[in-house]
Design a protein around this motif. Structure first.
Motif, short mmCIF file in Angstrom:
data_model
loop_
_atom_site.label_atom_id
_atom_site.label_comp_id
_atom_site.label_asym_id
_atom_site.label_seq_id
_atom_site.Cartn_x
_atom_site.Cartn_y
_atom_site.Cartn_z
N GLY A 88 0.80 -1.23 0.00
CA GLY A 88 0.00 0.00 0.00
C GLY A 88 0.83 1.26 0.00
N LYS A 89 1.99 1.23 -0.68
CA LYS A 89 2.89 2.39 -0.71
C LYS A 89 2.47 3.32 -1.84
CE LYS A 89 6.64 4.73 0.40
NZ LYS A 89 6.31 5.92 -0.38
N SER A 90 2.16 4.56 -1.50
CA SER A 90 1.74 5.55 -2.49
C SER A 90 2.95 6.12 -3.21
CB SER A 90 0.96 6.68 -1.83
OG SER A 90 0.69 7.71 -2.74
N LEU A 91 2.71 6.61 -4.42
CA LEU A 91 3.76 7.27 -5.19
C LEU A 91 3.74 8.78 -4.99
CD1 LEU A 91 3.97 5.45 -8.63
CD2 LEU A 91 5.57 5.38 -6.71
N ARG A 92 3.13 9.21 -3.94
CA ARG A 92 3.11 10.63 -3.63
C ARG A 92 3.90 10.84 -2.35
NH1 ARG A 92 -2.87 12.13 -1.61
NH2 ARG A 92 -1.73 13.94 -0.88
N ARG A 140 -0.36 22.43 -10.78
CA ARG A 140 -1.18 22.06 -11.94
C ARG A 140 -0.29 21.60 -13.09
NH1 ARG A 140 -4.03 26.37 -12.23
NH2 ARG A 140 -2.77 27.47 -13.78
N ALA A 141 0.84 22.33 -13.31
CA ALA A 141 1.76 21.93 -14.37
C ALA A 141 2.43 20.60 -14.03
CB ALA A 141 2.81 23.02 -14.57
N ALA A 142 2.76 20.38 -12.76
CA ALA A 142 3.41 19.13 -12.36
C ALA A 142 2.48 17.94 -12.52
CB ALA A 142 3.89 19.24 -10.92
N ARG A 143 1.21 18.11 -12.15
CA ARG A 143 0.25 17.01 -12.30
C ARG A 143 0.04 16.67 -13.76
NH1 ARG A 143 -3.01 20.50 -8.27
NH2 ARG A 143 -2.25 19.72 -6.25
N ALA A 144 0.04 17.69 -14.61
CA ALA A 144 -0.14 17.43 -16.05
C ALA A 144 1.06 16.70 -16.64
CB ALA A 144 -0.38 18.75 -16.78
N GLU A 189 -1.90 22.47 -1.54
CA GLU A 189 -1.43 21.76 -2.72
C GLU A 189 -0.67 20.48 -2.34
OE1 GLU A 189 -2.35 22.47 -5.63
OE2 GLU A 189 -3.24 24.43 -5.23
N LEU A 190 0.08 20.52 -1.26
CA LEU A 190 0.80 19.32 -0.83
C LEU A 190 -0.16 18.22 -0.40
CD1 LEU A 190 3.76 20.86 1.21
CD2 LEU A 190 3.94 19.56 -0.91
N ASP A 191 -1.30 18.61 0.16
CA ASP A 191 -2.29 17.61 0.58
C ASP A 191 -2.90 16.90 -0.62
OD1 ASP A 191 -1.89 18.08 3.24
OD2 ASP A 191 -3.52 19.53 3.43
N GLY A 207 -4.85 13.88 -6.10
CA GLY A 207 -4.39 14.55 -7.31
C GLY A 207 -2.89 14.61 -7.47
N ASN A 208 -2.15 14.29 -6.41
CA ASN A 208 -0.68 14.37 -6.49
C ASN A 208 -0.03 13.03 -6.76
OD1 ASN A 208 -0.69 17.09 -6.06
ND2 ASN A 208 -0.12 17.01 -3.91
N GLU A 209 -0.80 12.05 -7.17
CA GLU A 209 -0.21 10.76 -7.50
C GLU A 209 0.78 10.94 -8.66
OE1 GLU A 209 0.12 6.66 -6.61
OE2 GLU A 209 -0.94 8.29 -5.61
N GLY A 210 2.03 10.51 -8.44
CA GLY A 210 3.06 10.68 -9.45
C GLY A 210 3.78 12.00 -9.38
N VAL A 211 3.42 12.86 -8.41
CA VAL A 211 4.11 14.13 -8.21
C VAL A 211 4.98 13.98 -6.96
CG1 VAL A 211 3.87 16.58 -7.70
CG2 VAL A 211 2.29 15.48 -9.29
N PHE A 212 6.28 14.09 -7.13
CA PHE A 212 7.23 13.92 -6.04
C PHE A 212 7.77 15.30 -5.67
CE2 PHE A 212 7.32 10.31 -8.91
CZ PHE A 212 7.00 9.26 -8.05
#
Length: 414
Positions: free
Chosen positions: A165-169, A222-226, A262-264, A269-274
């Motif tokens: 159950g490790k998230s990529l965020r 928004r740019a990072a999520r895209a 935004e960090l929350d 929405g931040n999946e894949g954003v490190f």
């Protein structure tokens, strides 16, 4: 029909001075009085193009485009044939759309239709390829291991990530003395992830207008999520997310609140954003930013050890003309030097060799004598930071955040 002598003379003057709006308007007036409305319109349009705010030019344009109600229908000339088919002018008001159609081959339209906001507006914050990997980073093995556990291992093992159950965020705070490679290691993380990289500083976000700084932070995410997977790197995060208890500025408090939101990453929405952040003053970062799910992990980036210092010397001397360089010996002499300090030593050594070549008139290579001489001029810049850090560890609140720093200070007997 031949031109009137006066019109012909003024036309030649306009050709000689095409930027003279007054002269061009005068020519348009003469053409209009002579019943040559299309030619007058052309001159009026050219005058407006040169001076859009000129009242005389705009008045001439309006008069040339609006037929004279007292005049009877003029005999159509070769230039008038195309405009006669357009039909009668509107009964009331002035038809700007029809006017622009008549002169669209002369000037750009003054008015355009608003189709509403762009559903995919261009972002002011661009992403890039990192271009470096861990193999390009000398030493820093402990830092690499922490980053691997936080980001790289879960991404490389999707089955295990799902099982546990490790998230990529997530977020991680890099702290340590200035010039020790925090930005470089952040780029290397993006390179290892195969992700895009976005570097953000306080100057990219801060705006004097109320609410604009918060919108800039929103635009970053928004740019990072895209562009996910993407590494967002906040440099000098203590300036962007400083303790709200230490400031009365609503501007700063608003930026911190927006960054927390935004960090929350509402709704995942931040999946894949490190998110990586770096600071020289971690004790000035708002505690809320370091709560679980935000910048909840901290990694101490210390001055480079001997292998890392040797690698830094080799990297900065690789593209310079050198001979007889003992990088290992230089590494032993530079205990406590940051990567930036070593880069400056190499720069000073190159300057010494260059000036010697200029003085003697004979080009020579950079040798050990140049580097040793440079070491005599350069002092490590990490001392002041280590003194401040020691005071925080010894006399500040100890919640375990700086355990690594405390252990290192003890081992190094500082």
């Amino acid at each position: 029909m031949d031109d009137d002598p006066l019109i012909d003379a003024i036309r030649r003057a306009v050709v000689a001075a095409p930027e003279d709006v007054t002269l061009r308007v005068h020519l348009g007036r003469l053409l209009l009085d002579a019943g040559r409305r299309v030619e007058a319109t052309t001159e009026a349009a050219a005058a407006v193009a040169v001076a859009p705010d000129d009242a005389a030019a705009r008045a001439l344009m309006l008069e040339a485009l609006q037929p004279d109600a007292t005049a009877g229908p003029a005999a159509p000339g070769p230039d008038d044939a195309a405009t006669d088919d357009a039909g009668p002018p509107p009964a009331t008001g002035f038809d700007w759309h029809a006017a622009e159609q008549q002169v669209e081959h002369i000037v750009e339209p003054a008015f355009v239709d608003d189709d509403g906001p762009d559903p995919n507006p261009a972002s002011a914050f661009s992403v890039e390829r990192a271009g470096v990997r861990f193999a390009d980073v000398g030493g820093m093995e402990t830092v690499k291991q922490r980053l691997t556990a936080a980001f790289l291992a879960p991404l490389a093992n999707p089955e295990l990530r799902t099982l546990y159950g490790k998230s990529l965020r997530g977020g991680l705070l890099l702290y340590g003395p200035p010039g020790c490679g925090k930005t470089f290691i952040a780029r290397a993380v993006a390179g290892e992830l195969g992700a895009r990289f976005m570097s953000v500083s306080i100057t990219d976000v801060l705006d004097p207008y109320v609410g604009q700084s918060e919108r800039n932070i929103e635009a970053v995410f928004r740019a990072a999520r895209a562009a996910a997977p993407c590494v967002v790197f906040f440099d000098e995060v203590d300036a962007l997310g400083q303790r709200r208890s230490q400031t009365r500025s609503s501007h700063v408090r608003g930026m911190v609140n927006q960054l927390l939101t935004e960090l929350d990453g509402i709704d995942g929405g931040n999946e894949g954003v490190f998110v990586l952040a770096a600071t020289n003053q971690p004790w000035d970062v708002d505690p809320a930013l370091r709560r679980p799910g935000r910048l909840d992990r901290t990694v101490l980036v210390l001055p480079p050890d001997a292998p890392a210092r040797e690698a830094v010397f080799r990297g900065h001397l690789r593209d310079r003309p050198v001979e007889g360089i003992d990088a290992a010996a230089l590494a032993k002499r530079t205990e406590g030097f940051s990567g930036a300090d070593i880069a400056y030593v190499c720069e000073v050594a190159a300057e010494r060799a260059l000036m010697d070549s200029v003085t003697t008139g004979s080009v020579r290579l950079i040798g050990m004598a140049d580097l040793l001489g440079a070491l005599g001029e350069v002092r490590p810049s990490t001392g002041a930071w280590l003194d401040a850090a020691r005071n925080v560890v010894l006399f500040g609140e100890d919640d375990g955040t700086y355990a690594d720093l405390r252990a290192w200070l003890k081992r190094s007997k500082r």
